[in-house]
Design a protein around this motif. Structure first.
Motif, PDB file in Angstrom:
ATOM      1  N   ILE A  88       0.836  -1.199   0.000  1.00 32.81           N
ATOM      2  CA  ILE A  88       0.000   0.000   0.000  1.00 32.81           C
ATOM      3  C   ILE A  88       0.870   1.248   0.000  1.00 32.81           C
ATOM      4  CG2 ILE A  88      -1.800   1.277   1.226  1.00 32.81           C
ATOM      5  CD1 ILE A  88      -2.637  -1.377   2.525  1.00 32.81           C
ATOM      6  N   GLU A  89       0.583   2.156  -0.923  1.00 29.63           N
ATOM      7  CA  GLU A  89       1.260   3.455  -0.974  1.00 29.63           C
ATOM      8  C   GLU A  89       0.229   4.565  -0.808  1.00 29.63           C
ATOM      9  OE1 GLU A  89       3.320   3.990  -4.631  1.00 29.63           O
ATOM     10  OE2 GLU A  89       4.996   2.688  -4.088  1.00 29.63           O
ATOM     11  N   SER A  90       0.649   5.654  -0.178  1.00 27.62           N
ATOM     12  CA  SER A  90      -0.184   6.849  -0.063  1.00 27.62           C
ATOM     13  C   SER A  90       0.728   8.053   0.074  1.00 27.62           C
ATOM     14  CB  SER A  90      -1.107   6.755   1.154  1.00 27.62           C
ATOM     15  OG  SER A  90      -1.705   8.016   1.428  1.00 27.62           O
ATOM     16  N   LYS A  91       0.338   9.170  -0.514  1.00 29.74           N
ATOM     17  CA  LYS A  91       1.143  10.385  -0.372  1.00 29.74           C
ATOM     18  C   LYS A  91       1.222  10.814   1.093  1.00 29.74           C
ATOM     19  CE  LYS A  91      -2.768  13.519  -1.194  1.00 29.74           C
ATOM     20  NZ  LYS A  91      -3.357  14.522  -2.118  1.00 29.74           N
ATOM     21  N   TRP A  92       0.229  10.382   1.898  1.00 27.19           N
ATOM     22  CA  TRP A  92       0.203  10.777   3.300  1.00 27.19           C
ATOM     23  C   TRP A  92       1.269  10.065   4.121  1.00 27.19           C
ATOM     24  CZ3 TRP A  92      -2.155  15.077   4.270  1.00 27.19           C
ATOM     25  CH2 TRP A  92      -3.178  15.497   3.413  1.00 27.19           C
ATOM     26  N   PHE A  93       1.775   8.947   3.603  1.00 26.94           N
ATOM     27  CA  PHE A  93       2.853   8.262   4.309  1.00 26.94           C
ATOM     28  C   PHE A  93       4.116   9.122   4.351  1.00 26.94           C
ATOM     29  CE2 PHE A  93       1.023   3.847   3.015  1.00 26.94           C
ATOM     30  CZ  PHE A  93       0.008   4.000   3.938  1.00 26.94           C
ATOM     31  N   ASP A  94       4.221  10.087   3.427  1.00 26.08           N
ATOM     32  CA  ASP A  94       5.384  10.983   3.417  1.00 26.08           C
ATOM     33  C   ASP A  94       5.495  11.759   4.726  1.00 26.08           C
ATOM     34  OD1 ASP A  94       5.958  10.183   0.850  1.00 26.08           O
ATOM     35  OD2 ASP A  94       5.101  11.954  -0.112  1.00 26.08           O
TER      36      ASP A  94
END
Length: 202
Positions: A84-90
């Motif tokens: 799972i990828e999300s820009k919020w993980f940044d």
């Protein structure tokens, strides 16, 4: 860039923050104000892959609705892991999460690369020591920490919870961990006793 500055920049871009983020900011007296969003809606932008464990080849991508699937999916499909990828993980210095069933230890795990310098090794080991089975190793080639956590050690997580609950719990845990690291960095001090009050465990 520090965590409060990253959040401030998101607000300046017109991005809403969650109640959790505002609550944590208020505890630290960070002056953050702006729109709010539910955690479930926050991660509606995710990119999801089902991946073959042995070959590491993608089986197929999934829509965000897949996040409503219970964690038991990976136990019932042990040849797969969920990426799972999300820009919020940044915000919490992570690119993506890999969730799987560990056949050896018979438990649910999440693996990710944490973008922090090697000098944080001592702090991270101390923090993760409160989670049974947590593993940490610095990857010099990629310049990040490889972290492996047992999901059932995280607050409010059991195998009947959905993937959205799982990634929200991981995000909250990492948020608090990064916050503590940055606080320690600014004070140039050892981990204070209150650390164990802001990282909830089962």
């Amino acid at each position: 860039m520090s965590l409060p500055n990253r959040l401030q920049d998101l607000l300046k871009e017109g991005q809403p923050l969650t109640d959790f983020e505002y609550d944590e900011a208020a505890r630290q007296k960070w002056p953050l104000e702006g729109a709010r969003i539910q955690e479930e809606a926050r991660f509606s932008d995710v990119y999801i892959e089902r991946v073959d464990k042995e070959s590491e080849e993608m089986i197929q991508t999934e829509a965000s609705s897949f996040l409503n699937t219970p964690l038991t999916y990976v136990k019932n499909h042990q040849k797969e892991f969920i990426y799972i990828e999300s820009k919020w993980f940044d915000v919490v210095k992570v690119d993506g999460l890999a969730i799987e069933w560990d056949e050896v230890f018979q438990t649910y795990t999440v693996l990710f690369g944490l973008k922090r310098p090697k000098k944080d090794t001592g702090f991270l080991k101390e923090m993760l020591s409160q989670l049974e089975g947590a593993q940490l190793q610095f990857n010099g080639q990629d310049g990040l920490f490889d972290v492996n956590l047992q999901l059932l050690e995280l607050e409010d997580i059991n195998e009947d919870r959905s993937f959205i609950d799982v990634i929200s719990a991981v995000y909250r845990y990492l948020f608090r961990m990064i916050m503590q690291l940055e606080m320690n960095e600014s004070k140039n001090a050892q981990i204070p006793e209150p650390f164990f009050d802001i990282l909830p465990f089962k």
